[in-house]
Design a protein around this motif. Structure first.
Motif, PDB file in Angstrom:
ATOM      1  N   PRO A  30       0.812  -1.219   0.000  1.00  0.00           N
ATOM      2  CA  PRO A  30       0.000   0.000   0.000  1.00  0.00           C
ATOM      3  C   PRO A  30       0.846   1.271   0.000  1.00  0.00           C
ATOM      4  CG  PRO A  30      -0.931  -1.607   1.505  1.00  0.00           C
ATOM      5  CD  PRO A  30       0.395  -2.161   1.060  1.00  0.00           C
ATOM      6  N   ASP A  31       1.913   1.273   0.800  1.00  0.00           N
ATOM      7  CA  ASP A  31       2.791   2.452   0.849  1.00  0.00           C
ATOM      8  C   ASP A  31       3.513   2.636  -0.483  1.00  0.00           C
ATOM      9  OD1 ASP A  31       2.022   2.994   3.421  1.00  0.00           O
ATOM     10  OD2 ASP A  31       3.810   2.110   4.353  1.00  0.00           O
ATOM     11  N   GLY A  32       3.943   1.520  -1.081  1.00  0.00           N
ATOM     12  CA  GLY A  32       4.631   1.619  -2.357  1.00  0.00           C
ATOM     13  C   GLY A  32       3.719   2.133  -3.456  1.00  0.00           C
ATOM     14  N   PHE A  33       2.476   1.669  -3.475  1.00  0.00           N
ATOM     15  CA  PHE A  33       1.510   2.163  -4.460  1.00  0.00           C
ATOM     16  C   PHE A  33       1.321   3.669  -4.306  1.00  0.00           C
ATOM     17  CE2 PHE A  33      -2.781   3.415  -5.614  1.00  0.00           C
ATOM     18  CZ  PHE A  33      -2.936   2.856  -6.878  1.00  0.00           C
ATOM     19  N   ALA A  34       1.096   4.104  -3.081  1.00  0.00           N
ATOM     20  CA  ALA A  34       0.893   5.532  -2.832  1.00  0.00           C
ATOM     21  C   ALA A  34       2.111   6.342  -3.239  1.00  0.00           C
ATOM     22  CB  ALA A  34       0.567   5.764  -1.357  1.00  0.00           C
ATOM     23  N   ALA A  35       3.295   5.817  -2.933  1.00  0.00           N
ATOM     24  CA  ALA A  35       4.520   6.542  -3.277  1.00  0.00           C
ATOM     25  C   ALA A  35       4.704   6.641  -4.785  1.00  0.00           C
ATOM     26  CB  ALA A  35       5.721   5.854  -2.635  1.00  0.00           C
ATOM     27  N   LEU A  36       4.335   5.581  -5.515  1.00  0.00           N
ATOM     28  CA  LEU A  36       4.453   5.614  -6.972  1.00  0.00           C
ATOM     29  C   LEU A  36       3.553   6.683  -7.580  1.00  0.00           C
ATOM     30  CD1 LEU A  36       5.367   4.430  -9.727  1.00  0.00           C
ATOM     31  CD2 LEU A  36       3.417   2.842  -9.545  1.00  0.00           C
ATOM     32  N   VAL A  37       2.285   6.699  -7.174  1.00  0.00           N
ATOM     33  CA  VAL A  37       1.355   7.684  -7.718  1.00  0.00           C
ATOM     34  C   VAL A  37       1.773   9.096  -7.317  1.00  0.00           C
ATOM     35  CG1 VAL A  37      -1.058   8.425  -7.790  1.00  0.00           C
ATOM     36  CG2 VAL A  37      -0.505   5.983  -7.715  1.00  0.00           C
ATOM     37  N   GLU A  38       2.238   9.255  -6.086  1.00  0.00           N
ATOM     38  CA  GLU A  38       2.711  10.554  -5.613  1.00  0.00           C
ATOM     39  C   GLU A  38       3.938  10.998  -6.416  1.00  0.00           C
ATOM     40  OE1 GLU A  38       3.762  13.921  -3.126  1.00  0.00           O
ATOM     41  OE2 GLU A  38       1.878  12.820  -3.363  1.00  0.00           O
ATOM     42  N   TYR A  39       4.899  10.091  -6.593  1.00  0.00           N
ATOM     43  CA  TYR A  39       6.117  10.439  -7.332  1.00  0.00           C
ATOM     44  C   TYR A  39       5.797  10.827  -8.763  1.00  0.00           C
ATOM     45  CZ  TYR A  39      10.302   9.777 -10.141  1.00  0.00           C
ATOM     46  OH  TYR A  39      11.320   9.962 -11.057  1.00  0.00           O
ATOM     47  N   TRP A  40       4.981  10.030  -9.440  1.00  0.00           N
ATOM     48  CA  TRP A  40       4.666  10.280 -10.849  1.00  0.00           C
ATOM     49  C   TRP A  40       4.009  11.656 -11.008  1.00  0.00           C
ATOM     50  CZ3 TRP A  40       0.724  11.184 -14.281  1.00  0.00           C
ATOM     51  CH2 TRP A  40       0.916  10.792 -15.615  1.00  0.00           C
ATOM     52  N   GLY A  41       3.026  11.955 -10.164  1.00  0.00           N
ATOM     53  CA  GLY A  41       2.353  13.244 -10.258  1.00  0.00           C
ATOM     54  C   GLY A  41       3.256  14.409  -9.908  1.00  0.00           C
ATOM     55  N   THR A  42       4.058  14.235  -8.880  1.00  0.00           N
ATOM     56  CA  THR A  42       4.974  15.295  -8.465  1.00  0.00           C
ATOM     57  C   THR A  42       5.988  15.590  -9.560  1.00  0.00           C
ATOM     58  OG1 THR A  42       4.740  14.695  -6.138  1.00  0.00           O
ATOM     59  CG2 THR A  42       6.685  15.987  -6.742  1.00  0.00           C
ATOM     60  N   TRP A  43       6.459  14.536 -10.244  1.00  0.00           N
ATOM     61  CA  TRP A  43       7.447  14.734 -11.302  1.00  0.00           C
ATOM     62  C   TRP A  43       6.869  15.609 -12.411  1.00  0.00           C
ATOM     63  CZ3 TRP A  43       8.904  14.416 -16.315  1.00  0.00           C
ATOM     64  CH2 TRP A  43      10.269  14.351 -16.600  1.00  0.00           C
ATOM     65  N   PHE A  44       5.641  15.337 -12.832  1.00  0.00           N
ATOM     66  CA  PHE A  44       5.061  16.124 -13.921  1.00  0.00           C
ATOM     67  C   PHE A  44       4.599  17.496 -13.458  1.00  0.00           C
ATOM     68  CE2 PHE A  44       4.945  11.909 -15.835  1.00  0.00           C
ATOM     69  CZ  PHE A  44       5.488  12.213 -17.072  1.00  0.00           C
ATOM     70  N   GLU A  45       4.274  17.615 -12.200  1.00  0.00           N
ATOM     71  CA  GLU A  45       3.954  18.931 -11.656  1.00  0.00           C
ATOM     72  C   GLU A  45       5.201  19.811 -11.629  1.00  0.00           C
ATOM     73  OE1 GLU A  45       1.479  20.701  -7.820  1.00  0.00           O
ATOM     74  OE2 GLU A  45       2.404  18.727  -7.697  1.00  0.00           O
ATOM     75  N   THR A  46       6.347  19.209 -11.350  1.00  0.00           N
ATOM     76  CA  THR A  46       7.610  19.945 -11.233  1.00  0.00           C
ATOM     77  C   THR A  46       8.264  20.186 -12.587  1.00  0.00           C
ATOM     78  OG1 THR A  46       7.962  18.910  -9.063  1.00  0.00           O
ATOM     79  CG2 THR A  46       9.872  19.939 -10.126  1.00  0.00           C
ATOM     80  N   HIS A  47       8.226  19.186 -13.472  1.00  0.00           N
ATOM     81  CA  HIS A  47       8.905  19.271 -14.768  1.00  0.00           C
ATOM     82  C   HIS A  47       7.876  19.611 -15.851  1.00  0.00           C
ATOM     83  CE1 HIS A  47      11.435  16.671 -12.221  1.00  0.00           C
ATOM     84  NE2 HIS A  47      12.445  17.237 -12.859  1.00  0.00           N
ATOM     85  N   ASN A  48       7.555  20.889 -15.921  1.00  0.00           N
ATOM     86  CA  ASN A  48       6.399  21.312 -16.712  1.00  0.00           C
ATOM     87  C   ASN A  48       6.729  22.456 -17.664  1.00  0.00           C
ATOM     88  OD1 ASN A  48       3.698  20.958 -17.367  1.00  0.00           O
ATOM     89  ND2 ASN A  48       2.967  22.386 -15.813  1.00  0.00           N
ATOM     90  N   THR A  49       8.007  22.692 -17.906  1.00  0.00           N
ATOM     91  CA  THR A  49       8.406  23.828 -18.730  1.00  0.00           C
ATOM     92  C   THR A  49       8.503  23.440 -20.188  1.00  0.00           C
ATOM     93  OG1 THR A  49       9.677  24.737 -16.881  1.00  0.00           O
ATOM     94  CG2 THR A  49      10.160  25.608 -19.083  1.00  0.00           C
ATOM     95  N   ALA A  50       7.721  24.100 -21.022  1.00  0.00           N
ATOM     96  CA  ALA A  50       7.714  23.803 -22.456  1.00  0.00           C
ATOM     97  C   ALA A  50       9.097  24.033 -23.058  1.00  0.00           C
ATOM     98  CB  ALA A  50       6.689  24.682 -23.166  1.00  0.00           C
ATOM     99  N   GLY A  51       9.485  23.158 -23.968  1.00  0.00           N
ATOM    100  CA  GLY A  51      10.751  23.313 -24.672  1.00  0.00           C
ATOM    101  C   GLY A  51      11.929  22.647 -24.013  1.00  0.00           C
ATOM    102  N   THR A  52      11.767  22.186 -22.776  1.00  0.00           N
ATOM    103  CA  THR A  52      12.855  21.492 -22.095  1.00  0.00           C
ATOM    104  C   THR A  52      12.737  19.985 -22.328  1.00  0.00           C
ATOM    105  OG1 THR A  52      11.603  21.236 -20.045  1.00  0.00           O
ATOM    106  CG2 THR A  52      12.888  23.264 -20.302  1.00  0.00           C
ATOM    107  N   THR A  53      13.815  19.263 -22.024  1.00  0.00           N
ATOM    108  CA  THR A  53      13.778  17.814 -22.182  1.00  0.00           C
ATOM    109  C   THR A  53      12.729  17.201 -21.266  1.00  0.00           C
ATOM    110  OG1 THR A  53      16.148  17.844 -22.687  1.00  0.00           O
ATOM    111  CG2 THR A  53      15.172  15.708 -22.159  1.00  0.00           C
ATOM    112  N   ALA A  54      12.773  17.559 -19.977  1.00  0.00           N
ATOM    113  CA  ALA A  54      11.807  17.006 -19.032  1.00  0.00           C
ATOM    114  C   ALA A  54      10.387  17.452 -19.367  1.00  0.00           C
ATOM    115  CB  ALA A  54      12.174  17.430 -17.609  1.00  0.00           C
ATOM    116  N   GLY A  55      10.253  18.678 -19.881  1.00  0.00           N
ATOM    117  CA  GLY A  55       8.938  19.179 -20.248  1.00  0.00           C
ATOM    118  C   GLY A  55       8.381  18.543 -21.503  1.00  0.00           C
TER     119      GLY A  55
END
Length: 555
Positions: A279-304
């Motif tokens: 259960p903790d791992g599932f929550a951490a995965l969904v949290e990590y995935w969403g946080t990554w896209f919330e943080t890496h959101n700049t158009a024109g960059t590799t992460a974006g």
């Protein structure tokens, strides 16, 4: 997922393409300046095909990919020209017969195939993809599939559109609902590159005609009609017969008028056995995935520009999965991708020895290949055994999220994904990335209102037997209602959620038994853009000829 063979999602959730449906697709006329054109009908011989119940082809044409929905029309018309469409629409109006239109047949609801339909227009014969020198744009027939478009644009000019991953989706529904796919964080939505549409409309007197509405039409009403087709959904304004695509501001040779397709892409498949997910791992995965896209959101960059789907399959499927795509031309692509993939494994608490392939670190649970873009696009559209299966039944619901998934919602997801009530193994919740270039466009510049969302969420179940309808539809309804219980069972626009996606239509949004919020279904789809869509409806379809259960209503 059988990672080492780099094949498929096992018994996991099918990919869901951005699709649409209803009464939008079709015809042709010529008016580069955006002026109204009346297609010649009187005395013109039809070049199309008419299929009636006695025809052997009939049973193949009365349903789409979702076998929950069927129809029994008096006839199915397969036009070849705009004039054919005008004639069929006129026949329906004169005879007082309900009309619907099919492009690719992937509409999730019964907007195209239902008991009220008497004439269905099937656009599949109008599928040409050409370059129109008069319009200085690429012309795509509304019956073309996404694979038709990808192959023609890439092989002919080296360009592409940021559109969906499911090959057999028709552009008629996909584009009118906005359209998105694996290149959208890099290049925006499909409609961000739309230049004009050709539409068969019906005036107040009941006369059908074909018009061309462009982004730069001099007539304001035509510009509004164009705007309505940049996310207003299929089935509300007329029958689209053709689309023209050219990126705003692009000039010069055809090869420079649309985004260049990547020469090569990194394509990653990941799979984690449910038996190893806590259960903790599932929550951490969904949290990590969403946080990554919330943080890496700049158009024109590799992460974006990195795109990902996270498949939270029901536990009975055996595994969770992910797909990741990134343009390999970015110099730091290997390191950005490696870091993203490692973060998912770490969030789950699954650490293993890594190996390096084409500069990207793989683990026991991930496998990455460097592939030519078109080959990768064909592959990603075919790896799920159910994605293109035209014999399944299905139920879908959607949400946009503006932030990472809140913990309470993650907990509700986990509860339902680990339930013991035995839904289909093709059941689960898909998170698909948004943001990047998508967010660089104003929420009113097109009819797509959810521009600052960082992800879409799709609740999905597919199954085969009608006897299993109640069980699987019930699971979807219960899971969706539980996740959005704080806002009346639906993702009401606020600081976290941002409504629903019209190309994943959901009839329950109109039902007070399932939507107990104070927000109407149309505001969940279109928010502040709905009143303008209603005015377009009043101007171009005053008789409400083009309608279905969730079409834009007359004001």
């Amino acid at each position: 997922m059988k990672r080492r063979r780099f094949v498929g999602l096992g018994s996991g959730l099918a990919f869901t393409a951005a699709t649409g449906g209803g009464l939008a697709t079709a015809p042709s006329a010529r008016a580069a300046d955006g002026s109204t054109v009346t297609a010649p009908v009187t005395g013109a011989a039809s070049t199309g095909v008419s299929v009636t119940p006695a025809d052997s082809r009939y049973s193949d044409l009365i349903s789409g990919n979702n076998q929950r929905w069927t129809s029994s029309p008096d006839k199915i018309a397969l036009p070849r020209t705009a004039a054919d469409v005008v004639a069929t629409v006129q026949e329906a109006v004169t005879g007082g017969k309900r009309l619907s239109v099919c492009s690719g047949g992937h509409c999730f609801e019964d907007f195209v195939f239902n008991a009220d339909v008497k004439i269905n227009i099937n656009m599949s014969l109008m599928n040409a993809v050409t370059f129109d020198t008069a319009m200085n744009a690429f012309r795509v027939g509304a019956g073309a599939t996404l694979l038709d478009v990808y192959e023609a644009l890439y092989e002919g000019w080296g360009v592409t559109l940021p559109a969906g991953i499911c090959h057999s989706v028709g552009v008629g529904g996909h584009v009118t609902g906005g359209g998105y796919g694996n290149l959208s964080r890099q290049y925006g939505l499909t409609v961000d590159h739309l230049h004009a549409v050709e539409v068969v409309v019906v005036d107040a007197a009941g006369t059908a005609r074909s018009v061309v509405a462009a982004r730069d039409s001099t007539d304001a009403a035509l510009r509004d009609l164009f705007w309505a087709h940049t996310g207003g959904g299929g089935g509300s304004f007329g029958v689209v017969t053709a689309f023209w695509f050219r990126t705003p501001g692009a000039t010069g040779a055809p090869e420079g008028l649309l985004p260049k397709a990547p020469a090569k892409i990194f394509l990653t498949l990941a799979g984690w056995p449910w038996e190893k997910v806590t259960p903790d791992g599932f929550a951490a995965l969904v949290e990590y995935w969403g946080t990554w896209f919330e943080t890496h959101n700049t158009a024109g960059t590799t992460a974006g520009s990195l795109y990902s789907w996270l498949m939270l399959n029901h536990r009975d499927s055996g595994s969770l999965g992910a797909v990741v795509q990134l343009d390999a031309s970015f110099a730091d692509a290997p390191s950005v991708l490696s870091d993203f993939l490692a973060g998912m494994d770490q969030a789950l608490g699954l650490h293993s020895a890594t190996t390096r392939h084409d500069g990207v670190l793989d683990s026991e649970y991930t496998s990455t290949r460097l592939m030519p873009w078109l080959r990768g696009t064909r592959y990603i559209g075919a790896i799920s055994p159910t994605q293109l299966d035209p014999t399944t039944r299905g139920c879908h619901k959607s949400a946009h999220l503006r932030t990472r998934t809140p913990q309470r919602q993650i907990d509700a997801m986990y509860t339902h994904l680990t339930s013991t009530d035995g839904p289909s193994t093709m059941t689960g919740i898909v998170l698909s990335a948004s943001g990047g270039r998508i967010a660089s466009v104003s929420p009113t510049a097109t009819a797509v209102a959810q521009r600052d969302a960082i992800m879409k969420v799709n609740f999905e179940s597919r199954w085969y037997a009608a006897a299993d309808d109640a069980k699987n539809v019930g699971w979807i309804r219960e899971a969706f209602g539980a996740v959005y219980a704080d806002t009346g069972g639906v993702p009401v626009p606020n600081s976290v959620s941002d409504g629903c996606y019209i190309n994943y239509p959901d009839g329950d949004l109109s039902d007070p038994a399932f939507n107990t919020s104070s927000v109407a279904w149309h505001d969940l789809y279109w928010k502040q853009n709905y009143p303008r869509l209603q005015q377009v409806k009043k101007t171009w379809d005053p008789r409400d000829v083009f309608r279905h259960r969730q079409s834009v209503r007359l004001p």
